[in-house]
Design a protein around this motif. Structure first.
Motif, PDB file in Angstrom:
ATOM      1  N   VAL A  76     -12.657 -12.696   6.405  1.00 26.33           N
ATOM      2  CA  VAL A  76     -12.536 -11.456   7.174  1.00 26.33           C
ATOM      3  C   VAL A  76     -11.065 -11.140   7.417  1.00 26.33           C
ATOM      4  O   VAL A  76     -10.608 -10.010   7.216  1.00 26.33           O
ATOM      5  N   LEU A  77     -10.311 -12.151   7.838  1.00 25.40           N
ATOM      6  CA  LEU A  77      -8.892 -11.973   8.122  1.00 25.40           C
ATOM      7  C   LEU A  77      -8.131 -11.473   6.896  1.00 25.40           C
ATOM      8  O   LEU A  77      -7.336 -10.520   6.982  1.00 25.40           O
ATOM      9  N   ASP A  78      -8.372 -12.084   5.742  1.00 24.02           N
ATOM     10  CA  ASP A  78      -7.632 -11.701   4.535  1.00 24.02           C
ATOM     11  C   ASP A  78      -8.016 -10.311   4.053  1.00 24.02           C
ATOM     12  O   ASP A  78      -7.179  -9.567   3.549  1.00 24.02           O
ATOM     13  N   ASN A  79      -9.299  -9.937   4.201  1.00 28.77           N
ATOM     14  CA  ASN A  79      -9.706  -8.581   3.841  1.00 28.77           C
ATOM     15  C   ASN A  79      -9.009  -7.543   4.721  1.00 28.77           C
ATOM     16  O   ASN A  79      -8.576  -6.501   4.226  1.00 28.77           O
ATOM     17  N   LEU A  80      -8.886  -7.844   5.999  1.00 25.87           N
ATOM     18  CA  LEU A  80      -8.210  -6.908   6.898  1.00 25.87           C
ATOM     19  C   LEU A  80      -6.708  -6.852   6.616  1.00 25.87           C
ATOM     20  O   LEU A  80      -6.104  -5.774   6.654  1.00 25.87           O
ATOM     21  N   LYS A  81      -6.125  -8.003   6.311  1.00 24.23           N
ATOM     22  CA  LYS A  81      -4.688  -8.016   5.968  1.00 24.23           C
ATOM     23  C   LYS A  81      -4.437  -7.217   4.698  1.00 24.23           C
ATOM     24  O   LYS A  81      -3.424  -6.517   4.585  1.00 24.23           O
ATOM     25  N   LEU A  82      -5.371  -7.306   3.746  1.00 27.16           N
ATOM     26  CA  LEU A  82      -5.222  -6.563   2.504  1.00 27.16           C
ATOM     27  C   LEU A  82      -5.237  -5.053   2.759  1.00 27.16           C
ATOM     28  O   LEU A  82      -4.593  -4.280   2.054  1.00 27.16           O
ATOM     29  N   GLY A  83      -5.967  -4.662   3.811  1.00 25.98           N
ATOM     30  CA  GLY A  83      -6.007  -3.256   4.163  1.00 25.98           C
ATOM     31  C   GLY A  83      -4.667  -2.689   4.588  1.00 25.98           C
ATOM     32  O   GLY A  83      -4.483  -1.472   4.615  1.00 25.98           O
ATOM     33  N   ARG A  84      -3.712  -3.553   4.873  1.00 27.19           N
ATOM     34  CA  ARG A  84      -2.384  -3.109   5.311  1.00 27.19           C
ATOM     35  C   ARG A  84      -1.408  -2.950   4.151  1.00 27.19           C
ATOM     36  O   ARG A  84      -0.234  -2.630   4.369  1.00 27.19           O
ATOM     37  N   HIS A  85      -1.872  -3.118   2.907  1.00 31.46           N
ATOM     38  CA  HIS A  85      -0.926  -3.235   1.798  1.00 31.46           C
ATOM     39  C   HIS A  85      -0.072  -1.982   1.613  1.00 31.46           C
ATOM     40  O   HIS A  85       1.085  -2.071   1.213  1.00 31.46           O
ATOM     41  N   THR A  86      -0.631  -0.799   1.908  1.00 36.79           N
ATOM     42  CA  THR A  86       0.178   0.408   1.716  1.00 36.79           C
ATOM     43  C   THR A  86       1.264   0.559   2.773  1.00 36.79           C
ATOM     44  O   THR A  86       2.149   1.399   2.635  1.00 36.79           O
ATOM     45  N   LYS A  87       1.167  -0.260   3.831  1.00 36.64           N
ATOM     46  CA  LYS A  87       2.173  -0.205   4.902  1.00 36.64           C
ATOM     47  C   LYS A  87       3.348  -1.142   4.640  1.00 36.64           C
ATOM     48  O   LYS A  87       4.348  -1.106   5.356  1.00 36.64           O
ATOM     49  N   MET A  88       3.220  -1.998   3.616  1.00 36.51           N
ATOM     50  CA  MET A  88       4.281  -2.961   3.336  1.00 36.51           C
ATOM     51  C   MET A  88       5.522  -2.249   2.812  1.00 36.51           C
ATOM     52  O   MET A  88       5.449  -1.456   1.883  1.00 36.51           O
ATOM     53  N   LYS A  89       6.667  -2.538   3.413  1.00 38.14           N
ATOM     54  CA  LYS A  89       7.934  -1.910   3.024  1.00 38.14           C
ATOM     55  C   LYS A  89       8.874  -2.879   2.324  1.00 38.14           C
ATOM     56  O   LYS A  89       9.652  -2.503   1.462  1.00 38.14           O
ATOM     57  N   SER A  90       8.819  -4.155   2.702  1.00 38.66           N
ATOM     58  CA  SER A  90       9.730  -5.148   2.137  1.00 38.66           C
ATOM     59  C   SER A  90       9.261  -5.547   0.744  1.00 38.66           C
ATOM     60  O   SER A  90       8.116  -5.957   0.553  1.00 38.66           O
ATOM     61  N   GLY A  91      10.123  -5.422  -0.244  1.00 41.74           N
ATOM     62  CA  GLY A  91       9.797  -5.777  -1.614  1.00 41.74           C
ATOM     63  C   GLY A  91      10.140  -7.218  -1.913  1.00 41.74           C
ATOM     64  O   GLY A  91      10.416  -8.027  -1.022  1.00 41.74           O
ATOM     65  N   LEU A  92      10.169  -7.553  -3.197  1.00 36.09           N
ATOM     66  CA  LEU A  92      10.443  -8.920  -3.628  1.00 36.09           C
ATOM     67  C   LEU A  92      11.832  -9.375  -3.190  1.00 36.09           C
ATOM     68  O   LEU A  92      12.015 -10.493  -2.714  1.00 36.09           O
ATOM     69  N   LEU A  93      12.823  -8.504  -3.322  1.00 31.21           N
ATOM     70  CA  LEU A  93      14.176  -8.884  -2.937  1.00 31.21           C
ATOM     71  C   LEU A  93      14.277  -9.151  -1.450  1.00 31.21           C
ATOM     72  O   LEU A  93      14.976 -10.062  -1.012  1.00 31.21           O
ATOM     73  N   SER A  94      13.553  -8.348  -0.671  1.00 35.98           N
ATOM     74  CA  SER A  94      13.585  -8.574   0.771  1.00 35.98           C
ATOM     75  C   SER A  94      12.999  -9.931   1.108  1.00 35.98           C
ATOM     76  O   SER A  94      13.485 -10.643   1.983  1.00 35.98           O
ATOM     77  N   GLY A  95      11.920 -10.298   0.395  1.00 32.30           N
ATOM     78  CA  GLY A  95      11.307 -11.589   0.657  1.00 32.30           C
ATOM     79  C   GLY A  95      12.176 -12.739   0.194  1.00 32.30           C
ATOM     80  O   GLY A  95      12.239 -13.789   0.816  1.00 32.30           O
ATOM     81  N   GLY A  96      12.902 -12.559  -0.912  1.00 26.73           N
ATOM     82  CA  GLY A  96      13.684 -13.645  -1.468  1.00 26.73           C
ATOM     83  C   GLY A  96      15.047 -13.819  -0.836  1.00 26.73           C
ATOM     84  O   GLY A  96      15.507 -14.940  -0.642  1.00 26.73           O
ATOM     85  N   PHE A  97      15.710 -12.697  -0.480  1.00 26.35           N
ATOM     86  CA  PHE A  97      17.081 -12.791   0.001  1.00 26.35           C
ATOM     87  C   PHE A  97      17.250 -12.391   1.458  1.00 26.35           C
ATOM     88  O   PHE A  97      18.229 -12.756   2.099  1.00 26.35           O
TER      89      PHE A  97
END
Length: 259
Positions: free
Chosen positions: A95-116
């Protein structure tokens, strides 16, 4: 300013006219129901609002902004979310992961943000998790948060489907038969959640539902479709007295519940 303005919307698939010159408006902060017989064009209308279908003609405005040529994810970011009639969850995920997946269009930080820039990505993750936890509390899903949704009874799966739309923190939420297949107790719970979405979270709610008791109790205004045409628009009291609606729909369905 109305939350949603639908003007002269038509939708055609080859020779089949799904919607014909439909016009109505939805005020901000109300519960609005879209009703009519099966095949009347109700889900097609939600598909036009959410961007899954492109109308053949007409305009759709959300908070005064024309969205007719806007892609679905852009409409989501603008404040429109959708729960589907047929459950479209990932059955092996919790349930938790399905709800978290629902937020995917709100994600702003890309790969570089996560890595650096780990700090910025971490802050964003915390904010998204907070939004999801609020939905879990609101829909009373705490005890099943780690349960794969495929193991849940149908009524709870429908609740998670609605929760995924809520996770986007929309201004306008489109609910396509959220109570279909539910028992009386489950319907009462869903009706309570819809009222709370509207009153406590200040959401404008668009509801497709066949249970006329629920529709008449919850709705501020109702639009009625029949063969793709708008045959009635008004308050529940006005709809009950509309001869065209009685003839096409209420007269046949008033004593039975369609799921």
């Amino acid at each position: 300013m109305p939350a949603l303005e639908v003007e002269n919307v038509s939708l055609q698939f080859g020779g089949v006219k799904a919607l014909v010159d439909v016009t109505y408006h939805i005020e901000k902060g109300e519960i609005f129901s879209l009703i009519g017989p099966n095949g009347a064009g109700k889900t097609s209308m939600l598909n036009c609002i959410s961007g899954l279908y492109s109308p053949s003609q007409g305009s759709i405005k959300f908070m005064g902004k024309d969205i007719i040529n806007m892609k679905p994810h852009k409409r989501t970011n603008l404040g429109i979310s959708r729960a589907f009639q047929n459950i479209a969850l990932f059955s092996q995920m919790s349930v938790l992961d399905n709800l978290k997946l629902g937020r995917h269009t709100k994600m702003k930080s890309g790969l570089l943000s996560g890595g650096f820039y780990w700090g910025a990505a971490q802050k964003e993750e915390v904010a998204h998790r907070k939004a999801v936890e609020e939905v879990i509390d609101f829909l009373e899903l705490k005890d099943i948060r780690h349960t794969p949704v495929g193991r849940l009874p149908y009524g709870l799966q429908k609740r998670v489907e609605v929760g995924r739309a809520l996770a986007l923190q929309p201004e306008l939420i489109l609910l396509d038969e959220p109570m279909a297949g539910m028992n009386s107790s489950e319907k009462q719970d869903m009706a309570r959640f819809i009222l709370d979405m509207n009153a406590l979270q200040d959401m404008t709610v668009v509801l497709i539902e066949h249970d006329m008791g629920v529709v008449m109790d919850l709705s501020d205004h109702i639009a009625v479709l029949d063969f793709g045409k708008l045959i009635g628009f008004g308050t529940p009291e006005e709809i009950k007295e509309n001869e065209a609606v009685i003839s096409a729909y209420l007269g046949e369905e008033e004593d039975e519940e369609v799921s």
